[in-house]
Design an enzyme around this catalytic site. Structure first.
Site, PDB file in Angstrom:
ATOM      1  N   GLU A  79       0.823  -1.205   0.000  1.00 40.52           N
ATOM      2  CA  GLU A  79       0.000   0.000   0.000  1.00 40.52           C
ATOM      3  C   GLU A  79       0.861   1.261   0.000  1.00 40.52           C
ATOM      4  OE1 GLU A  79      -2.981  -0.078  -0.680  1.00 40.52           O
ATOM      5  OE2 GLU A  79      -3.568  -2.148  -0.227  1.00 40.52           O
ATOM      6  N   ARG A  89     -18.200  -0.164   4.531  1.00 44.71           N
ATOM      7  CA  ARG A  89     -19.226  -0.844   3.747  1.00 44.71           C
ATOM      8  C   ARG A  89     -19.956  -1.877   4.592  1.00 44.71           C
ATOM      9  NH1 ARG A  89     -19.321  -5.513   1.130  1.00 44.71           N
ATOM     10  NH2 ARG A  89     -17.081  -5.861   1.429  1.00 44.71           N
ATOM     11  N   CYS A 142      -8.447  -1.439   7.820  1.00 43.63           N
ATOM     12  CA  CYS A 142      -7.055  -1.498   7.363  1.00 43.63           C
ATOM     13  C   CYS A 142      -6.510  -0.105   7.078  1.00 43.63           C
ATOM     14  CB  CYS A 142      -6.941  -2.386   6.126  1.00 43.63           C
ATOM     15  SG  CYS A 142      -7.139  -4.145   6.455  1.00 43.63           S
ATOM     16  N   HIS A 165      -1.398  -5.498   2.237  1.00 42.02           N
ATOM     17  CA  HIS A 165      -2.597  -6.323   2.182  1.00 42.02           C
ATOM     18  C   HIS A 165      -2.248  -7.701   1.628  1.00 42.02           C
ATOM     19  CE1 HIS A 165      -5.865  -3.082   2.529  1.00 42.02           C
ATOM     20  NE2 HIS A 165      -6.241  -4.065   3.321  1.00 42.02           N
TER      21      HIS A 165
END
Length: 213
Positions: A79, A89, A142, A165
């Site tokens: 990342e 979500r 995250c 990730h």
């Protein structure tokens, strides 16, 4: 001192490969003579950063690599950017579901990883581990932890850190599913490669690894 973190299971899963890989990588690095700690973080907004800050205070690391699960991705994702936005979500493990809330009120819009993501990408490729530089860590816990980490390290620039990730583990993918996964051994090796690369690299490579969308 090296600090590795992973997450507890979330979203109805019984395992989280980020924590399995973090523990495994810590064991590999410790066997090589490094001073390493591995810490499992709760998948809960707020609590996850509190646990991370406690680990930073306890272990006082020189290098921090946080890991999380990105189910559906097929590669190890290095990342690049953490953004100051929580937009869930699905609820976290405590039922929290913030929408368009800042991770740190008044904080910068974004932080860049201080890990050598391009050099790590090259080393992962040389090791035969599928990897990519990712331009988005999402807006779930995250990214929340990634942003919280970089905000905390802003006052100690000598400490480098970032976020990785990992995909689903094979045991998380139903038979016949088209969902991508990686063997846990590859995830474990990947985190160790990222750490070794960071320890050996002072200036990142200038290597094309961007995205068109």
């Amino acid at each position: 001192m090296i600090l590795l973190t992973g997450f507890e299971p979330f979203g109805g899963e019984s395992t989280n490969p980020s924590w399995t890989a973090a523990r495994g990588a810590a064991a590999l690095l410790e066997a090589e003579g490094h001073d390493v700690a591995a810490v499992e973080l709760p998948c809960v907004f707020g609590d996850a950063i509190e646990a991370l800050l406690a680990a930073l205070a306890e272990h006082r690391p020189d290098l921090v690599v946080c890991a999380g699960q990105a189910g559906g991705r097929s590669r190890i994702s290095l990342e690049r950017v953490a953004i100051n936005c929580d937009d869930a979500r699905i609820p976290d493990n405590a039922g929290n579901a913030p929408v368009d809330e800042p991770v740190v009120p008044g904080g910068p819009t974004a932080y860049f990883s201080t890990l050598p993501v391009k050099a790590a990408l090259a080393e992962l490729g040389a090791a035969g581990i599928p990897a990519e530089v990712s331009q988005s860590a999402g807006t779930y816990v995250c990214n929340h932890v990634f942003y919280g980490l970089m905000h905390a390290l802003g006052s100690t620039p000598a400490v480098r850190g970032g976020f990785v990730h990992v995909p689903f583990g094979p045991e998380q993918v139903p038979a016949g599913s088209t969902l991508a996964s990686l063997p846990l051994e590859q995830m474990t090796q990947a985190l160790a490669v990222v750490v070794r690369t960071a320890l050996a690299t002072t200036a990142d490579l200038k290597l094309a690894a961007g995205a068109t969308h």
